[in-house]
Design a protein around this motif. Sequence first.
Motif, PDB file in Angstrom:
ATOM      1  N   ALA A  51     -22.624   4.395 -16.442  1.00  0.00           N
ATOM      2  CA  ALA A  51     -21.615   5.453 -16.446  1.00  0.00           C
ATOM      3  C   ALA A  51     -21.083   5.709 -15.037  1.00  0.00           C
ATOM      4  O   ALA A  51     -19.877   5.864 -14.847  1.00  0.00           O
ATOM      5  CB  ALA A  51     -22.211   6.731 -17.023  1.00  0.00           C
ATOM      6  N   SER A  52     -21.963   5.727 -14.041  1.00  0.00           N
ATOM      7  CA  SER A  52     -21.488   5.972 -12.679  1.00  0.00           C
ATOM      8  C   SER A  52     -20.672   4.793 -12.163  1.00  0.00           C
ATOM      9  O   SER A  52     -19.677   4.986 -11.463  1.00  0.00           O
ATOM     10  CB  SER A  52     -22.660   6.285 -11.747  1.00  0.00           C
ATOM     11  OG  SER A  52     -23.558   5.203 -11.706  1.00  0.00           O
ATOM     12  N   ALA A  53     -21.062   3.574 -12.507  1.00  0.00           N
ATOM     13  CA  ALA A  53     -20.288   2.404 -12.092  1.00  0.00           C
ATOM     14  C   ALA A  53     -18.901   2.408 -12.754  1.00  0.00           C
ATOM     15  O   ALA A  53     -17.898   2.090 -12.114  1.00  0.00           O
ATOM     16  CB  ALA A  53     -21.036   1.123 -12.451  1.00  0.00           C
ATOM     17  N   LEU A  54     -18.847   2.797 -14.022  1.00  0.00           N
ATOM     18  CA  LEU A  54     -17.570   2.868 -14.724  1.00  0.00           C
ATOM     19  C   LEU A  54     -16.675   3.937 -14.115  1.00  0.00           C
ATOM     20  O   LEU A  54     -15.477   3.714 -13.918  1.00  0.00           O
ATOM     21  CB  LEU A  54     -17.810   3.150 -16.200  1.00  0.00           C
ATOM     22  CG  LEU A  54     -16.588   3.191 -17.101  1.00  0.00           C
ATOM     23  CD1 LEU A  54     -15.902   1.828 -17.120  1.00  0.00           C
ATOM     24  CD2 LEU A  54     -17.004   3.581 -18.507  1.00  0.00           C
ATOM     25  N   LEU A  55     -17.246   5.069 -13.782  1.00  0.00           N
ATOM     26  CA  LEU A  55     -16.477   6.147 -13.156  1.00  0.00           C
ATOM     27  C   LEU A  55     -15.977   5.737 -11.776  1.00  0.00           C
ATOM     28  O   LEU A  55     -14.819   5.994 -11.421  1.00  0.00           O
ATOM     29  CB  LEU A  55     -17.335   7.409 -13.060  1.00  0.00           C
ATOM     30  CG  LEU A  55     -16.654   8.660 -12.542  1.00  0.00           C
ATOM     31  CD1 LEU A  55     -15.535   9.084 -13.472  1.00  0.00           C
ATOM     32  CD2 LEU A  55     -17.661   9.777 -12.398  1.00  0.00           C
ATOM     33  N   LEU A  56     -16.813   5.096 -10.996  1.00  0.00           N
ATOM     34  CA  LEU A  56     -16.414   4.633  -9.665  1.00  0.00           C
ATOM     35  C   LEU A  56     -15.312   3.577  -9.754  1.00  0.00           C
ATOM     36  O   LEU A  56     -14.328   3.630  -9.007  1.00  0.00           O
ATOM     37  CB  LEU A  56     -17.624   4.077  -8.918  1.00  0.00           C
ATOM     38  CG  LEU A  56     -17.385   3.601  -7.497  1.00  0.00           C
ATOM     39  CD1 LEU A  56     -16.989   4.780  -6.616  1.00  0.00           C
ATOM     40  CD2 LEU A  56     -18.627   2.932  -6.955  1.00  0.00           C
ATOM     41  N   THR A  57     -15.443   2.648 -10.675  1.00  0.00           N
ATOM     42  CA  THR A  57     -14.432   1.606 -10.851  1.00  0.00           C
ATOM     43  C   THR A  57     -13.096   2.207 -11.284  1.00  0.00           C
ATOM     44  O   THR A  57     -12.037   1.817 -10.778  1.00  0.00           O
ATOM     45  CB  THR A  57     -14.906   0.579 -11.891  1.00  0.00           C
ATOM     46  OG1 THR A  57     -16.156   0.034 -11.456  1.00  0.00           O
ATOM     47  CG2 THR A  57     -13.908  -0.534 -12.062  1.00  0.00           C
ATOM     48  N   THR A  58     -13.139   3.155 -12.189  1.00  0.00           N
ATOM     49  CA  THR A  58     -11.912   3.822 -12.629  1.00  0.00           C
ATOM     50  C   THR A  58     -11.242   4.550 -11.472  1.00  0.00           C
ATOM     51  O   THR A  58     -10.014   4.505 -11.322  1.00  0.00           O
ATOM     52  CB  THR A  58     -12.219   4.806 -13.767  1.00  0.00           C
ATOM     53  OG1 THR A  58     -12.867   4.098 -14.829  1.00  0.00           O
ATOM     54  CG2 THR A  58     -10.961   5.462 -14.292  1.00  0.00           C
ATOM     55  N   GLY A  59     -12.023   5.209 -10.639  1.00  0.00           N
ATOM     56  CA  GLY A  59     -11.476   5.906  -9.481  1.00  0.00           C
ATOM     57  C   GLY A  59     -10.833   4.959  -8.486  1.00  0.00           C
ATOM     58  O   GLY A  59      -9.761   5.242  -7.939  1.00  0.00           O
ATOM     59  N   ILE A  60     -11.474   3.834  -8.234  1.00  0.00           N
ATOM     60  CA  ILE A  60     -10.929   2.851  -7.291  1.00  0.00           C
ATOM     61  C   ILE A  60      -9.624   2.265  -7.816  1.00  0.00           C
ATOM     62  O   ILE A  60      -8.644   2.127  -7.073  1.00  0.00           O
ATOM     63  CB  ILE A  60     -11.965   1.737  -7.008  1.00  0.00           C
ATOM     64  CG1 ILE A  60     -13.121   2.312  -6.187  1.00  0.00           C
ATOM     65  CG2 ILE A  60     -11.329   0.553  -6.306  1.00  0.00           C
ATOM     66  CD1 ILE A  60     -14.293   1.367  -6.034  1.00  0.00           C
ATOM     67  N   VAL A  61      -9.585   1.931  -9.098  1.00  0.00           N
ATOM     68  CA  VAL A  61      -8.362   1.372  -9.694  1.00  0.00           C
ATOM     69  C   VAL A  61      -7.235   2.407  -9.661  1.00  0.00           C
ATOM     70  O   VAL A  61      -6.086   2.079  -9.319  1.00  0.00           O
ATOM     71  CB  VAL A  61      -8.630   0.880 -11.132  1.00  0.00           C
ATOM     72  CG1 VAL A  61      -7.338   0.570 -11.862  1.00  0.00           C
ATOM     73  CG2 VAL A  61      -9.533  -0.339 -11.112  1.00  0.00           C
TER      74      VAL A  61
END
Length: 83
Positions: A51-61
Motif C-alpha cells: 500500500a505504501s509503495a502504491l501510494l508513493l508511486t501514485t504521488g511520483i507519477v
Amino acid sequence: MVDKQNLNAGFTGTPTEQPEGLTKVAKSAAKEVQREAYAVVSGVREHPHTASALLLTTGIVAFGLGYFLGRSSVEGSTRKYWR
C-alpha cells in the motif's frame, strides 16, 4: 407546568415508513461506500508495504505529470513573466 410523562426529548426508534426514492438511493450508496472503505482498510492492514509503495508511486507519477504539463504551458507562451 410540563407533564413529564408525555415529554419526548428525541426519537431513538426506527421509522415506520421505509425510505423511498432519493433517500433510499442515498442510504444504499452510503452503505456501499462504507463497505468499500472497509475493504481498502483491511487490504492495507494485511499488506502495508504494498500500500505504501502504491501510494508513493501514485504521488511520483502525479507530480511528474503536473510538472510536465506546467512546463509545456510555459514553453508555449510568448510572454515572459520571469526575467
